[in-house]
Design a protein around this motif. Structure first.
Motif, PDB file in Angstrom:
ATOM      1  N   CYS A 195      -2.048 -12.888   0.740  1.00  0.00           N
ATOM      2  CA  CYS A 195      -2.527 -11.506   0.675  1.00  0.00           C
ATOM      3  C   CYS A 195      -2.662 -11.132  -0.798  1.00  0.00           C
ATOM      4  N   ILE A 197      -3.055  -8.423  -3.618  1.00  0.00           N
ATOM      5  CA  ILE A 197      -2.778  -6.998  -3.799  1.00  0.00           C
ATOM      6  C   ILE A 197      -3.263  -6.590  -5.186  1.00  0.00           C
ATOM      7  N   LEU A 241      -5.887  -5.986  -0.584  1.00  0.00           N
ATOM      8  CA  LEU A 241      -5.325  -4.664  -0.392  1.00  0.00           C
ATOM      9  C   LEU A 241      -5.173  -3.970  -1.736  1.00  0.00           C
ATOM     10  N   THR A 243      -3.030  -0.836  -3.872  1.00  0.00           N
ATOM     11  CA  THR A 243      -1.872   0.050  -3.871  1.00  0.00           C
ATOM     12  C   THR A 243      -1.612   0.531  -5.284  1.00  0.00           C
TER      13      THR A 243
END
Length: 309
Positions: A195, A197, A241, A243
């Motif tokens: 993943c 980020i 993703l 953030t």
């Protein structure tokens, strides 16, 4: 996997400039634990030169086979532009991107031709650029007979930002794609459990996601690439993703690592004596733990002469 940001990014890592001991501790931890790191160092001027080469001088319409020699030739052409091109060459190219038209494209070609005509008998690179420009112009003349938008084939494709804002040649995009391909190489294509980020990008998040998807489909769409230190043959997809950096230790570590490498190269070129022995050791450790064949380490998008400093 730590995914770092390109040299053009700015972040809280600047607060570590006067803390070389902490930077060394961080690098020692990463290297001693054999944590993979993927860093892109991008000189914006060289990045622009590479785009001129890839779209004006050796565009896709040239039909050049992608291999080591072709890459070396492109790199030599970009090196020449970096060292010799006047600002007018860059201004005309950017103007053609901002307001694409046949006239703007011809103005950009003309600025390049003026440069190399003056140097063609003294420089093999200048003569090579001149010969390729002649062929590009011939290709354009043929292509425009069948398409009123033929000029777009000799310019980089823009990205549509939010609020219909057009963005050209964002270094973050190519850096993200290449890091993604390097991660794919490191994991031998098995990236379902990976993943990525990224720190929050309210302006560019959609563009970055689209660029990631474009990288995944590059070879599937018939593109030919020569990238021995990355793997663009994606059989699996890793999610991207976003953030806030303050909520992710991983992003903060990546930001500190990328910021250190960015400043190290800038200081090496401007004031090498200001670099502390601790930072020299930290950088040497990163190089020692780099493995291009595995995709891990520091990738330099710089003029050849600066890459060897």
């Amino acid at each position: 996997d730590a995914m770092t940001r390109p040299i053009s990014s700015r972040g809280k890592s600047s607060s570590l400039k006067k803390k070389p001991g902490f930077t060394l501790d961080l690098v020692e931890l990463i290297c001693n634990e054999s944590l993979p790191f993927f860093i892109e160092v991008v000189d914006k001027k060289f990045f622009l030169c590479a785009n001129i080469v890839n779209h004006h001088i050796v565009p896709p319409s040239a039909g050049i086979e992608e291999n080591y020699l072709a890459n070396l030739t492109r790199n030599n052409f970009a090196d020449y532009l970096y060292d010799h091109a006047p600002i007018a060459v860059f201004e005309k190219f950017i103007a053609a991107c901002n307001d694409p038209s046949e006239l703007a494209l011809r103005d950009s070609f003309h600025a390049l031709m003026c440069l190399v005509e003056c140097d063609r008998f003294e420089s093999a690179e200048a003569e090579g650029i001149r010969m390729n420009l002649v062929e590009s112009l011939d290709d354009y003349e043929s292509m425009k007979q069948n398409s009123e938008n033929a000029h777009l084939q000799f310019l980089p494709s823009p990205d549509n930002g939010k609020h219909s804002k057009i963005i050209w040649m964002l270094p973050n995009l190519s850096s993200l794609c290449n890091i993604y391909a390097r991660i794919n190489l490191y994991h031998a294509g098995n990236i379902l459990d990976i993943c990525m980020i990224h720190d929050e990008q309210k302006q560019f998040d959609e563009i970055l996601e689209h660029s990631k998807q474009s990288a995944e489909s590059l070879l599937k769409n018939g593109a030919s690439v020569y990238t021995p230190h990355s793997n663009y043959n994606f059989s699996q997809s890793a999610p991207l993703l976003f953030t806030e950096s303050g909520r992710s230790n991983g992003i903060q570590i990546a930001d500190m690592l990328a910021g250190f490498v960015m400043r190290y190269f800038k200081d090496t070129m401007s004031d090498a004596k200001s670099i502390s022995p601790q930072l020299h050791r930290a950088f040497d450790m990163l190089l020692a733990h780099s493995s291009p064949t595995k995709g891990v380490g520091v990738n330099l998008v710089l003029p050849t002469r600066l890459a060897w400093l």
